[in-house]
Design a protein around this motif. Sequence first.
Motif, PDB file in Angstrom:
ATOM      1  N   GLU A  71      22.017  -3.606   2.643  1.00  0.00           N
ATOM      2  CA  GLU A  71      21.315  -4.892   2.611  1.00  0.00           C
ATOM      3  C   GLU A  71      19.893  -4.762   3.165  1.00  0.00           C
ATOM      4  O   GLU A  71      18.954  -5.334   2.609  1.00  0.00           O
ATOM      5  N   GLY A  72      19.735  -3.992   4.240  1.00  0.00           N
ATOM      6  CA  GLY A  72      18.409  -3.784   4.813  1.00  0.00           C
ATOM      7  C   GLY A  72      17.490  -3.026   3.871  1.00  0.00           C
ATOM      8  O   GLY A  72      16.312  -3.371   3.722  1.00  0.00           O
ATOM      9  N   ASN A  73      18.024  -1.993   3.214  1.00  0.00           N
ATOM     10  CA  ASN A  73      17.225  -1.228   2.250  1.00  0.00           C
ATOM     11  C   ASN A  73      16.815  -2.086   1.075  1.00  0.00           C
ATOM     12  O   ASN A  73      15.680  -2.002   0.599  1.00  0.00           O
ATOM     13  N   ALA A  74      17.729  -2.925   0.591  1.00  0.00           N
ATOM     14  CA  ALA A  74      17.411  -3.812  -0.529  1.00  0.00           C
ATOM     15  C   ALA A  74      16.327  -4.811  -0.125  1.00  0.00           C
ATOM     16  O   ALA A  74      15.417  -5.103  -0.903  1.00  0.00           O
ATOM     17  N   ALA A  75      16.400  -5.323   1.103  1.00  0.00           N
ATOM     18  CA  ALA A  75      15.387  -6.273   1.573  1.00  0.00           C
ATOM     19  C   ALA A  75      14.017  -5.605   1.676  1.00  0.00           C
ATOM     20  O   ALA A  75      12.998  -6.210   1.328  1.00  0.00           O
ATOM     21  N   GLN A  76      13.989  -4.363   2.138  1.00  0.00           N
ATOM     22  CA  GLN A  76      12.709  -3.655   2.232  1.00  0.00           C
ATOM     23  C   GLN A  76      12.123  -3.377   0.852  1.00  0.00           C
ATOM     24  O   GLN A  76      10.910  -3.475   0.664  1.00  0.00           O
ATOM     25  N   LYS A  77      12.971  -3.030  -0.101  1.00  0.00           N
ATOM     26  CA  LYS A  77      12.470  -2.780  -1.461  1.00  0.00           C
ATOM     27  C   LYS A  77      11.938  -4.055  -2.086  1.00  0.00           C
ATOM     28  O   LYS A  77      10.959  -4.035  -2.833  1.00  0.00           O
ATOM     29  N   ALA A  78      12.584  -5.187  -1.800  1.00  0.00           N
ATOM     30  CA  ALA A  78      12.165  -6.462  -2.370  1.00  0.00           C
ATOM     31  C   ALA A  78      10.866  -6.955  -1.745  1.00  0.00           C
ATOM     32  O   ALA A  78      10.117  -7.704  -2.379  1.00  0.00           O
ATOM     33  N   ASN A  79      10.585  -6.547  -0.509  1.00  0.00           N
ATOM     34  CA  ASN A  79       9.394  -7.010   0.187  1.00  0.00           C
ATOM     35  C   ASN A  79       8.763  -5.835   0.930  1.00  0.00           C
ATOM     36  O   ASN A  79       8.787  -5.793   2.164  1.00  0.00           O
ATOM     37  N   PRO A  80       8.176  -4.888   0.207  1.00  0.00           N
ATOM     38  CA  PRO A  80       7.637  -3.689   0.866  1.00  0.00           C
ATOM     39  C   PRO A  80       6.427  -4.012   1.739  1.00  0.00           C
ATOM     40  O   PRO A  80       5.678  -4.950   1.473  1.00  0.00           O
ATOM     41  N   ARG A  81       6.279  -3.207   2.774  1.00  0.00           N
ATOM     42  CA  ARG A  81       5.099  -3.322   3.629  1.00  0.00           C
ATOM     43  C   ARG A  81       3.902  -2.750   2.889  1.00  0.00           C
ATOM     44  O   ARG A  81       4.033  -1.809   2.114  1.00  0.00           O
ATOM     45  N   PRO A  82       2.732  -3.299   3.150  1.00  0.00           N
ATOM     46  CA  PRO A  82       1.553  -2.729   2.491  1.00  0.00           C
ATOM     47  C   PRO A  82       1.336  -1.295   2.959  1.00  0.00           C
ATOM     48  O   PRO A  82       1.569  -0.969   4.120  1.00  0.00           O
ATOM     49  N   GLY A  83       0.892  -0.463   2.056  1.00  0.00           N
ATOM     50  CA  GLY A  83       0.631   0.925   2.385  1.00  0.00           C
ATOM     51  C   GLY A  83      -0.655   1.083   3.185  1.00  0.00           C
ATOM     52  O   GLY A  83      -1.489   0.187   3.252  1.00  0.00           O
ATOM     53  N   ARG A  84      -0.789   2.228   3.795  1.00  0.00           N
ATOM     54  CA  ARG A  84      -1.990   2.507   4.574  1.00  0.00           C
ATOM     55  C   ARG A  84      -3.085   3.129   3.714  1.00  0.00           C
ATOM     56  O   ARG A  84      -4.219   3.234   4.153  1.00  0.00           O
ATOM     57  N   ALA A  85      -2.750   3.548   2.521  1.00  0.00           N
ATOM     58  CA  ALA A  85      -3.745   4.197   1.672  1.00  0.00           C
ATOM     59  C   ALA A  85      -4.777   3.175   1.193  1.00  0.00           C
ATOM     60  O   ALA A  85      -4.436   2.072   0.776  1.00  0.00           O
ATOM     61  N   ARG A  86      -6.027   3.561   1.303  1.00  0.00           N
ATOM     62  CA  ARG A  86      -7.092   2.696   0.829  1.00  0.00           C
ATOM     63  C   ARG A  86      -7.257   2.878  -0.671  1.00  0.00           C
ATOM     64  O   ARG A  86      -7.059   3.949  -1.192  1.00  0.00           O
ATOM     65  N   PRO A  87      -7.667   1.829  -1.349  1.00  0.00           N
ATOM     66  CA  PRO A  87      -7.902   1.997  -2.793  1.00  0.00           C
ATOM     67  C   PRO A  87      -9.088   2.943  -3.002  1.00  0.00           C
ATOM     68  O   PRO A  87      -9.994   3.014  -2.165  1.00  0.00           O
ATOM     69  N   PRO A  88      -9.084   3.682  -4.098  1.00  0.00           N
ATOM     70  CA  PRO A  88     -10.199   4.618  -4.352  1.00  0.00           C
ATOM     71  C   PRO A  88     -11.523   3.869  -4.515  1.00  0.00           C
ATOM     72  O   PRO A  88     -11.558   2.793  -5.119  1.00  0.00           O
ATOM     73  N   GLU A  89     -12.557   4.426  -3.934  1.00  0.00           N
ATOM     74  CA  GLU A  89     -13.894   3.818  -4.056  1.00  0.00           C
ATOM     75  C   GLU A  89     -14.710   4.672  -5.025  1.00  0.00           C
ATOM     76  O   GLU A  89     -14.598   5.889  -5.059  1.00  0.00           O
ATOM     77  N   PRO A  90     -15.570   4.019  -5.794  1.00  0.00           N
ATOM     78  CA  PRO A  90     -16.419   4.805  -6.689  1.00  0.00           C
ATOM     79  C   PRO A  90     -17.420   5.638  -5.901  1.00  0.00           C
ATOM     80  O   PRO A  90     -17.837   5.254  -4.810  1.00  0.00           O
ATOM     81  N   HIS A  91     -17.755   6.765  -6.442  1.00  0.00           N
ATOM     82  CA  HIS A  91     -18.742   7.635  -5.815  1.00  0.00           C
ATOM     83  C   HIS A  91     -20.071   6.891  -5.734  1.00  0.00           C
ATOM     84  O   HIS A  91     -20.483   6.242  -6.691  1.00  0.00           O
ATOM     85  N   PRO A  92     -20.784   6.969  -4.593  1.00  0.00           N
ATOM     86  CA  PRO A  92     -22.038   6.213  -4.449  1.00  0.00           C
ATOM     87  C   PRO A  92     -23.078   6.522  -5.524  1.00  0.00           C
ATOM     88  O   PRO A  92     -23.850   5.663  -5.914  1.00  0.00           O
ATOM     89  N   GLY A  93     -23.065   7.741  -6.031  1.00  0.00           N
ATOM     90  CA  GLY A  93     -24.058   8.102  -7.050  1.00  0.00           C
ATOM     91  C   GLY A  93     -23.634   7.685  -8.448  1.00  0.00           C
ATOM     92  O   GLY A  93     -24.384   7.855  -9.395  1.00  0.00           O
ATOM     93  N   MET A  94     -22.452   7.114  -8.601  1.00  0.00           N
ATOM     94  CA  MET A  94     -21.944   6.766  -9.916  1.00  0.00           C
ATOM     95  C   MET A  94     -22.077   5.268 -10.216  1.00  0.00           C
ATOM     96  O   MET A  94     -21.531   4.779 -11.175  1.00  0.00           O
TER      97      MET A  94
END
Length: 97
Positions: free
Chosen positions: A73-96
């Motif tokens: 039940e705990g695993n199902a609840a976590q899958k249904a409402n996952p915590r946000p990840g720590r990975a940042r979204p990719p940013e475009p290269h400043p020169g691009m």
Amino acid sequence: MSGRWKDSNRARRLPPNWRRIRAQILARDPVCKICGVRPSAFCDHIVAKADDHSETGLQGVCGPCHDQKSSREGNAAQKANPRPGRARPPEPHPGMK
């Protein structure tokens, strides 16, 4: 409060007569309702987080079955409402830009 209930508000949501209800359910279900082999040691809510404290909403279960059911039940609840990840979204290269 034991370590298992440390981060839970479940104990506060139980009715004042919980000890009596629990004793009645364990007397009614002396053998685990899940495996049908081991003696019941826990009064389990059949539907997780339903807070149905009626006789039809509770069952006696053994420790190993209770642990497995709670884990599922705990695993199902976590899958249904996952915590946000720590990975940042990719940013475009400043020169691009």
